[in-house]
Scaffold this active site. Structure first.
Site, PDB file in Angstrom:
ATOM      1  CG  ASN A   1      -1.618   1.117   1.425  1.00 16.02           C
ATOM      2  OD1 ASN A   1      -1.733   1.961   0.323  1.00 16.02           O
ATOM      3  ND2 ASN A   1      -2.028   1.474   2.657  1.00 16.02           N
TER       4      ASN A   1
ATOM      5  CE  LYS B   1       0.494   3.498   4.735  1.00 15.46           C
ATOM      6  NZ  LYS B   1       0.232   3.521   6.255  1.00 15.46           N
TER       7      LYS B   1
ATOM      8  CG  HIS C   1      -5.826   1.821   4.893  1.00 14.07           C
ATOM      9  ND1 HIS C   1      -5.258   2.719   5.858  1.00 14.07           N
ATOM     10  CD2 HIS C   1      -4.721   0.899   4.797  1.00 14.07           C
ATOM     11  CE1 HIS C   1      -3.952   2.516   6.045  1.00 14.07           C
ATOM     12  NE2 HIS C   1      -3.645   1.190   5.386  1.00 14.07           N
TER      13      HIS C   1
ATOM     14  CD  GLU D   1      -2.644   5.535   6.614  1.00 14.04           C
ATOM     15  OE1 GLU D   1      -2.816   5.650   5.512  1.00 14.04           O
ATOM     16  OE2 GLU D   1      -1.883   4.991   7.384  1.00 14.04           O
TER      17      GLU D   1
ATOM     18  CD  GLU E   1      -3.576  -3.009   7.128  1.00 12.77           C
ATOM     19  OE1 GLU E   1      -2.587  -3.068   6.876  1.00 12.77           O
ATOM     20  OE2 GLU E   1      -4.176  -1.737   6.778  1.00 12.77           O
TER      21      GLU E   1
ATOM     22  N   GLY F   1       2.203   1.789  10.725  1.00 12.35           N
ATOM     23  CA  GLY F   1       3.244   2.924  10.820  1.00 12.35           C
ATOM     24  C   GLY F   1       3.785   3.121  12.033  1.00 12.35           C
TER      25      GLY F   1
ATOM     26  CB  SER G   1       5.012  -2.436  11.783  1.00 12.34           C
ATOM     27  OG  SER G   1       4.755  -1.083  12.257  1.00 12.34           O
TER      28      SER G   1
ATOM     29  N   GLY H   1       2.766  -1.607   4.159  1.00 13.17           N
ATOM     30  CA  GLY H   1       2.824   0.110   3.996  1.00 13.17           C
ATOM     31  C   GLY H   1       4.172   0.559   3.825  1.00 13.17           C
ATOM     32  N   GLY H   2       4.771   1.292   4.824  1.00 14.05           N
ATOM     33  CA  GLY H   2       5.950   1.894   4.530  1.00 14.05           C
ATOM     34  C   GLY H   2       7.236   0.995   3.870  1.00 14.05           C
TER      35      GLY H   2
HETATM   36  C1  PEP Z   1      -1.036  -0.060   5.778  1.00 14.28           C
HETATM   37  O1  PEP Z   1      -0.904   1.074   5.604  1.00 14.28           O
HETATM   38  O2  PEP Z   1      -1.733  -0.728   5.543  1.00 14.28           O
HETATM   39  C2  PEP Z   1       0.261  -0.593   6.793  1.00 14.28           C
HETATM   40  C3  PEP Z   1       0.267  -1.765   7.228  1.00 14.28           C
HETATM   41  O3  PEP Z   1       1.338   0.517   7.127  1.00 14.28           O
HETATM   42  P1  PEP Z   1       2.799  -0.130   7.612  1.00 14.28           P
HETATM   43  O4  PEP Z   1       3.227  -1.224   6.992  1.00 14.28           O
HETATM   44  O5  PEP Z   1       3.642   1.051   7.514  1.00 14.28           O
HETATM   45  O6  PEP Z   1       2.472  -0.089   9.100  1.00 14.28           O
END
Ligand code: PEP
Length: 243
Positions: free
Chosen positions: A8, A10, A92, A94, A162, A168, A202, A223-224
């Protein structure tokens, strides 16, 4: 079942950065062993499609539930499909917690994705206070029951667990946490509980293999760590089926 490794991005990687990412993305795995999906900004869909050197699924990170209308700034599921997406992230954390998306809206978006022929990947997860208050089970069941009606007529869908406190933050759920939550989700999904359930929060190269080896964890949503092609390729390799 092949593990799903989904990124993802973002609000990162416009068309130029997306093309650059794909030029440098060389996972040591093949499509037989892992299913790769990228959730990208709608504006970058074509750049990913045109530059991918390995088979990848393409998805958007959000859709509106209406097919068209006077809704400035929104993108419909039909538009996303026409632009090349096959998947849509829905709900999601966010979207839920920064933009105030409700369970009912998530349900409508799931319905819109299904009608447009997109595979919805529905995100659910508890906040830290909810977990501390012992409400994990109730929160996940409430979120699931809100989107099940939207799945009517659905060919394929996925769920991403999640935990909000792990997104994050560098905090990762333990394999036991993931196992417990995935078990609750399968039970809440009832006869739909054979759908892939991914873990997100994460995920890094160092924890991806352990998380994906938990029974009931069918893949990861990243994500990141999905923003860097070398790092994401290492996570993809962690999802490779043995043998
Ligand atoms: C996400 O945005 O779905 C996510 C899991 O982010 P991160 O891996 O950065 O925690």
């Amino acid at each position: 079942m092949r593990k799903v490794v989904a990124g993802n991005w973002k609000m990162h990687h416009g068309p130029r950065a997306a093309a650059d990412f794909l030029a440098r993305f060389r996972p040591e795995t093949d499509p037989e062993s892992v299913r790769l999906i990228f959730f990208v900004a709608g504006l970058s869909l074509q750049a990913v499609k045109a530059n991918a050197r390995v088979p990848v699924g393409l998805g958007v990170q959000n859709i509106h539930w209406e097919p068209s209308g006077a809704l400035t700034g929104e993108i419909s599921a039909e538009m996303a499909a026409e632009a090349g997406a096959s998947y849509a992230l829905v709900g999601h954390s966010e979207r839920r917690h920064v933009f105030g998306e409700t369970d009912a809206e998530v349900g409508r978006k799931v319905g819109a994705a299904v009608r447009a022929g997109l595979v919805p990947v529905v995100c659910v997860g508890e906040q830290l206070e909810e977990r501390r208050a012992g409400r994990l089970d109730a929160v996940l069941r409430r979120q699931v029951s809100a989107f099940i009606p939207g799945l009517r007529g659905c060919g394929e869908f996925m769920v991403a667990y999640e935990p909000v406190w792990a997104i994050g933050t560098g905090e990762t759920a333990t394999p036991q946490d993931a196992s417990e939550a995935h078990g609750i989700l399968r039970e809440a999904l009832g006869e739909l509980g054979r759908a892939p359930i991914l873990y997100g929060g994460s995920v890094q190269p160092g924890n991806a293999a352990a998380l994906m080896s938990v029974p009931g964890v069918d893949g990861v949503l990243v994500g990141g760590a999905s923003l860097d092609p070398e790092v994401f390729a290492r996570i993809a390799a962690a999802g490779r089926s043995p043998g």
